[in-house]
Design a protein around this motif. Structure first.
Motif, PDB file in Angstrom:
ATOM      1  N   SER A  43      35.122  56.351  28.818  1.00 56.75           N
ATOM      2  CA  SER A  43      35.041  57.727  28.626  1.00 56.75           C
ATOM      3  C   SER A  43      36.105  58.397  27.567  1.00 56.75           C
ATOM      4  O   SER A  43      36.046  59.454  27.051  1.00 56.75           O
ATOM      5  CB  SER A  43      35.226  58.562  30.047  1.00 56.75           C
ATOM      6  OG  SER A  43      36.540  58.549  30.318  1.00 56.75           O
ATOM      7  N   THR A 154      43.325  61.126  28.032  1.00 51.31           N
ATOM      8  CA  THR A 154      42.100  60.889  29.301  1.00 51.31           C
ATOM      9  C   THR A 154      43.012  60.394  30.528  1.00 51.31           C
ATOM     10  O   THR A 154      43.443  59.428  30.389  1.00 51.31           O
ATOM     11  CB  THR A 154      41.297  59.881  28.966  1.00 51.31           C
ATOM     12  OG1 THR A 154      40.735  60.282  27.563  1.00 51.31           O
ATOM     13  CG2 THR A 154      40.037  59.839  29.994  1.00 51.31           C
ATOM     14  N   ARG A 188      38.704  69.438  29.600  1.00 53.99           N
ATOM     15  CA  ARG A 188      37.651  69.393  30.413  1.00 53.99           C
ATOM     16  C   ARG A 188      37.897  68.572  31.510  1.00 53.99           C
ATOM     17  O   ARG A 188      38.471  67.534  31.387  1.00 53.99           O
ATOM     18  CB  ARG A 188      36.565  69.253  29.791  1.00 53.99           C
ATOM     19  CG  ARG A 188      36.196  67.947  28.964  1.00 53.99           C
ATOM     20  CD  ARG A 188      35.159  68.105  28.016  1.00 53.99           C
ATOM     21  NE  ARG A 188      35.022  66.872  27.133  1.00 53.99           N
ATOM     22  CZ  ARG A 188      33.989  65.952  27.127  1.00 53.99           C
ATOM     23  NH1 ARG A 188      32.890  66.200  27.768  1.00 53.99           N
ATOM     24  NH2 ARG A 188      33.953  64.846  26.707  1.00 53.99           N
ATOM     25  N   LEU A 190      36.374  65.519  33.685  1.00 53.18           N
ATOM     26  CA  LEU A 190      34.869  64.601  33.229  1.00 53.18           C
ATOM     27  C   LEU A 190      34.229  64.261  34.555  1.00 53.18           C
ATOM     28  O   LEU A 190      33.043  64.270  34.472  1.00 53.18           O
ATOM     29  CB  LEU A 190      35.420  63.385  32.472  1.00 53.18           C
ATOM     30  CG  LEU A 190      36.005  63.457  30.994  1.00 53.18           C
ATOM     31  CD1 LEU A 190      36.342  62.065  30.254  1.00 53.18           C
ATOM     32  CD2 LEU A 190      34.979  64.206  30.129  1.00 53.18           C
ATOM     33  N   PHE A 191      34.936  63.682  35.379  1.00 48.81           N
ATOM     34  CA  PHE A 191      34.445  63.254  36.413  1.00 48.81           C
ATOM     35  C   PHE A 191      35.683  63.277  37.795  1.00 48.81           C
ATOM     36  O   PHE A 191      36.516  62.969  37.343  1.00 48.81           O
ATOM     37  CB  PHE A 191      33.568  62.106  36.770  1.00 48.81           C
ATOM     38  CG  PHE A 191      34.054  60.905  35.896  1.00 48.81           C
ATOM     39  CD1 PHE A 191      34.779  59.888  36.611  1.00 48.81           C
ATOM     40  CD2 PHE A 191      33.964  60.735  34.833  1.00 48.81           C
ATOM     41  CE1 PHE A 191      35.439  58.911  36.051  1.00 48.81           C
ATOM     42  CE2 PHE A 191      34.406  59.566  33.985  1.00 48.81           C
ATOM     43  CZ  PHE A 191      35.193  58.599  34.665  1.00 48.81           C
ATOM     44  N   SER A 207      40.636  63.496  39.841  1.00 46.95           N
ATOM     45  CA  SER A 207      39.773  63.795  38.686  1.00 46.95           C
ATOM     46  C   SER A 207      40.364  63.209  37.259  1.00 46.95           C
ATOM     47  O   SER A 207      41.619  63.316  37.067  1.00 46.95           O
ATOM     48  CB  SER A 207      39.769  65.491  38.380  1.00 46.95           C
ATOM     49  OG  SER A 207      39.215  66.075  39.527  1.00 46.95           O
ATOM     50  N   GLN A 210      40.081  65.334  30.548  1.00 47.86           N
ATOM     51  CA  GLN A 210      40.347  64.984  29.157  1.00 47.86           C
ATOM     52  C   GLN A 210      40.853  66.332  28.220  1.00 47.86           C
ATOM     53  O   GLN A 210      40.081  67.149  28.334  1.00 47.86           O
ATOM     54  CB  GLN A 210      38.858  64.535  28.453  1.00 47.86           C
ATOM     55  CG  GLN A 210      39.086  63.879  27.034  1.00 47.86           C
ATOM     56  CD  GLN A 210      38.032  62.975  26.879  1.00 47.86           C
ATOM     57  OE1 GLN A 210      36.694  63.212  26.797  1.00 47.86           O
ATOM     58  NE2 GLN A 210      38.339  61.726  26.960  1.00 47.86           N
TER      59      GLN A 210
END
Ligand code: SAM
Length: 285
Positions: A43, A154, A188, A190-191, A207, A210
């Motif tokens: 990612s 990230t 944001r 990402l997951f 979480s 990014q």
């Protein structure tokens, strides 16, 4: 969990072999699933043509995910001396593409550690220790020089911190961190990563966030001025700005008026653009 193309023993065995019982004061919650760390690594974007800077590799789960997914070079800083030999094993298994430094990520000069990048982009990828995660983010996001030395961040945070980073005005999560991150970067989530993915499981969900720096707007305020205004505003977030900004010296009502903001507004009602306009007013004599 064993991964077929990773040449090293499973993480649980590494943790047992080196006696890496988790230390709370170092914010240690270790990942063990290389499929999951591979997903986090991918990612982060193009790993092959990049140098990755990782904070807190611990026993090496995310590091192995990065290397297995093609990272050209990983430079890692770890504070826990007990993890260093385990990380040297990772470096040996991946042809020395990993260099490990023992130290405190809050204090190091990252560019000195990274050295010559051969014109490659630097990406920061890390599962941050929860006790210093926000301080590290602030270190990276508050440089005067923008764009900064890294192309993207990230990062794994507690979900609540991720929500503060991406929060919008008029929400409870919106605050200093939201404005400082969003005014010159795209942010944001990402997951999410469930608690059960870690040893030991932390109290809350995590979480992956990014953050990608943008070019600064032509009329952007200086970072330091924005920080002062935003801190004063949110330190007393329930007060109207005409009161909470008093400590900054200049008459708050005239500054708010010049920025086109109602003097009765409260911090959480202002957009990121409003804060930037207001900070620009504070830069004027
Ligand atoms: N990356 C590993 C993983 O995903 O399993 C470990 C993550 S654990 C949440 C955080 C790691 O950061 C620990 O290994 C801890 O020792 C290290 N650490 C804590 N404070 C640090 C600091 N100030 N500088 C560098 N490393 C630190």
């Amino acid at each position: 969990m064993k991964n077929l193309s990773d040449p090293l023993p499973p993480l649980r065995e590494v943790i047992a072999e080196y006696g890496l019982s988790a230390k709370k004061n170092l914010g240690q919650n270790f990942l063990t699933d290389l499929n999951l760390t591979g997903k986090i690594a991918r990612s982060a974007g193009n790993l092959e043509d990049s140098v990755i800077y990782e904070v807190g590799p611990g026993p090496g789960a995310l590091t192995r995910g990065l290397l297995e997914n093609g990272a050209g070079r990983v430079v890692a800083v770890e504070m826990d001396q007990r993890c260093i030999q385990a990380l040297r094993d990772v470096s040996a298994a991946y042809d020395g593409r990993l260099s490990v430094h023992e130290g405190d990520a809050l204090k190091v000069n990252e560019l000195n550690l990274i050295g010559d990048t051969e014109n490659k982009d630097i990406h920061i990828v890390a599962n941050l220790p929860y006790n210093v995660g926000t301080a590290l983010l602030v270190k990276w996001m508050t440089g005067e020089k923008w764009k900064p030395w890294f192309k993207s961040l990230t990062l794994m945070f507690q979900k609540e911190v991720g929500e503060r980073i991406i929060a919008e005005p008029r929400t409870k999560a919106y605050g200093r961190l939201s404005v400082l991150c969003q005014y010159r970067a795209d942010c944001r989530i990402l997951f999410d990563i469930p608690r059960q993915a870690f040893i030991p499981p932390p109290k809350v969900t995590s979480s992956i966030v990014q953050i990608t720096p943008r070019k600064e707007a032509v009329n952007a305020p200086k970072q330091k001025t924005l920080e002062k205004v935003v801190s004063a505003a949110f330190n007393q977030r329930r007060k109207m700005l005409r009161a909470s900004l008093k400590g900054l010296g200049a008459d708050p009502i005239s500054k708010l008026c010049a920025a086109g903001i109602k003097e009765t507004a409260r911090a959480e009602e202002l957009t990121v653009e409003d804060f930037c306009r207001l900070a620009v007013e504070y830069e004027k004599k």
